[in-house]
Scaffold this active site. Structure first.
Site, short mmCIF file in Angstrom:
data_model
loop_
_atom_site.label_atom_id
_atom_site.label_comp_id
_atom_site.label_asym_id
_atom_site.label_seq_id
_atom_site.Cartn_x
_atom_site.Cartn_y
_atom_site.Cartn_z
N ASP A 36 76.52 -19.43 28.11
CA ASP A 36 76.85 -20.86 28.10
C ASP A 36 78.34 -21.02 28.34
O ASP A 36 79.16 -20.57 27.53
CB ASP A 36 76.44 -21.46 26.75
CG ASP A 36 76.67 -22.97 26.71
OD1 ASP A 36 77.29 -23.52 27.64
OD2 ASP A 36 76.23 -23.59 25.72
N TYR A 125 83.91 -35.77 38.40
CA TYR A 125 83.46 -34.46 38.89
C TYR A 125 84.56 -33.78 39.70
O TYR A 125 84.92 -32.62 39.46
CB TYR A 125 82.19 -34.63 39.72
CG TYR A 125 81.77 -33.38 40.48
CD1 TYR A 125 81.22 -32.29 39.80
CD2 TYR A 125 81.92 -33.29 41.87
CE1 TYR A 125 80.85 -31.15 40.49
CE2 TYR A 125 81.54 -32.15 42.56
CZ TYR A 125 81.00 -31.08 41.87
OH TYR A 125 80.64 -29.95 42.56
#
Ligand SMILES: NC(=O)c1ccc[n+]([C@@H]2O[C@H](COP(=O)([O-])OP(=O)(O)OC[C@H]3O[C@@H](n4cnc5c(N)ncnc54)[C@H](OP(=O)(O)O)[C@@H]3O)[C@@H](O)[C@H]2O)c1
Length: 303
Positions: A36, A125
């Protein structure tokens, strides 16, 4: 023998990298559940256990619109994690391969962007991906950053599959005709990455092999098109018999949470000059991918 660790291995690019890189070295493919990127401890532990000499970061937060309301998580994955990977790569003497995006540009240009052109992302983003580029560069280890664009695949979430799904659900589609880019099949990005590694692996030390080649490279298919033309081509190739009306609209008529660059074609001259790699034109590649999709669909319908 290269020991290659791939993050985000269930994503479009990560999936392809798993196969392309298997020809170049021993691969440890890590999906989000195995590594992760929001967990610095997991990143460090996994890398220190596997001891890769190449780390390929294909993991990313790619939900461009959702990022506008999830900027913290997008920044953790796209902006901060690449810096941690770069620090660990430096510590291990490994090469970090990282991917970035055409969305670091504001789209004001009308000729293909070069790697050293000014950046000015318009979206969360884009800003988080730019932060990731800078974090990798600042660590000062061995790195390659490939900026790619308009990625599609036969799996995952992408424009090609969205148009195919919508064309089954509707008889009329509206698609923006004022966003221009270079549609790029993710398998070619993975194969180009593997080819670069193959070239570098000839040397016993990746540091020696890099020999000043570390840095930022644009990596897309050649040519350019609009979202509208791309959608029309997808329909022509995949559904020649189906009547789907497709209408061009302006971005201003099609509100989305994130602002996208109007023009984000990238010049790939540096990649060609340095590694001798040139991807084919987008339209020929799309035709062959759509042929595969159609052949597979026809085979299913006749069984
Ligand atoms: N897609 C495009 O059009 C495009 C354009 C330009 C550049 N790029 C860049 O190209 C690279 C590859 O993109 P892609 O299209 O392959 O994206 P993708 O299909 O969305 O794959 C991204 C992968 O990252 C994983 N991921 C998300 N959060 C994570 C976390 N916290 N830890 C570990 N993994 C995590 C995702 O896992 P889940 O499957 O569990 O969500 C997914 O498998 C990215 O750097 C992207 O920014 C993409």
């Amino acid at each position: 023998m290269l020991r290659i660790l791939i993050t985000g291995s269930d994503g479009q690019l990560g999936w392809e990298l798993h196969y392309s890189c298997a020809h170049v070295g021993e691969v440890l493919a890590c999906s989000r559940s195995q590594l992760d990127l929001c967990s610095p401890d997991t990143i460090r532990r996994t890398l220190r256990e596997f001891l890769p000499n190449v780390i390929i970061n294909a993991g990313a937060y790619t939900a461009v619109d959702r990022a506008e309301s999830e900027s913290d998580i997008a920044m953790a994955i796209n902006g901060i994690a690449p810096g941690i990977l770069a620090e660990e790569a430096k510590r291990l003497g490994a090469l970090l391969v990282h991917y970035s995006t055409d969305y670091v540009f504001d789209g004001g240009a009308r000729v293909p962007y070069r790697e050293d052109d000014s950046v000015n992302p318009l979206s969360v983003y884009g800003r988080t991906k730019l932060a990731g580029e800078k974090a990798v560069q600042q660590v000062g280890g061995a790195f390659l950053i490939f900026r790619t664009a308009w990625i599609y695949s036969t799996r995952g979430k992408n424009f090609l599959l969205s148009i195919l799904r919508l064309a089954k659900e509707r008889t009329e589609l509206q698609v923006v005709d004022d966003q221009i880019g270079s549609p790029t099949w993710c398998r070619l990005v993975a194969e180009a990455t593997a080819e670069v590694l193959r070239q570098l692996a000839i040397e016993t030390s990746l540091y020696n092999a890099l020999d000043g080649k570390e840095g930022l490279y644009n990596l897309t298919c050649r040519g350019e098109t609009s979202r509208f033309e791309l959608a029309r081509e997808i329909l022509r190739l995949c559904f020649p018999e189906r009547e789907v009306k497709i209408t061009p609209v302006h971005t201003s008529d099609f509100r989305t949470p994130a602002t996208r660059p109007q023009y984000s074609v990238l010049s790939t001259a540096k990649l060609e000059k340095t590694f001798g790699i040139v991807l084919p034109f987008w339209d020929g590649v799309l035709a062959s991918v759509c042929k595969q999709i159609k052949t597979a669909a026809d085979a299913v319908s006749t069984t």
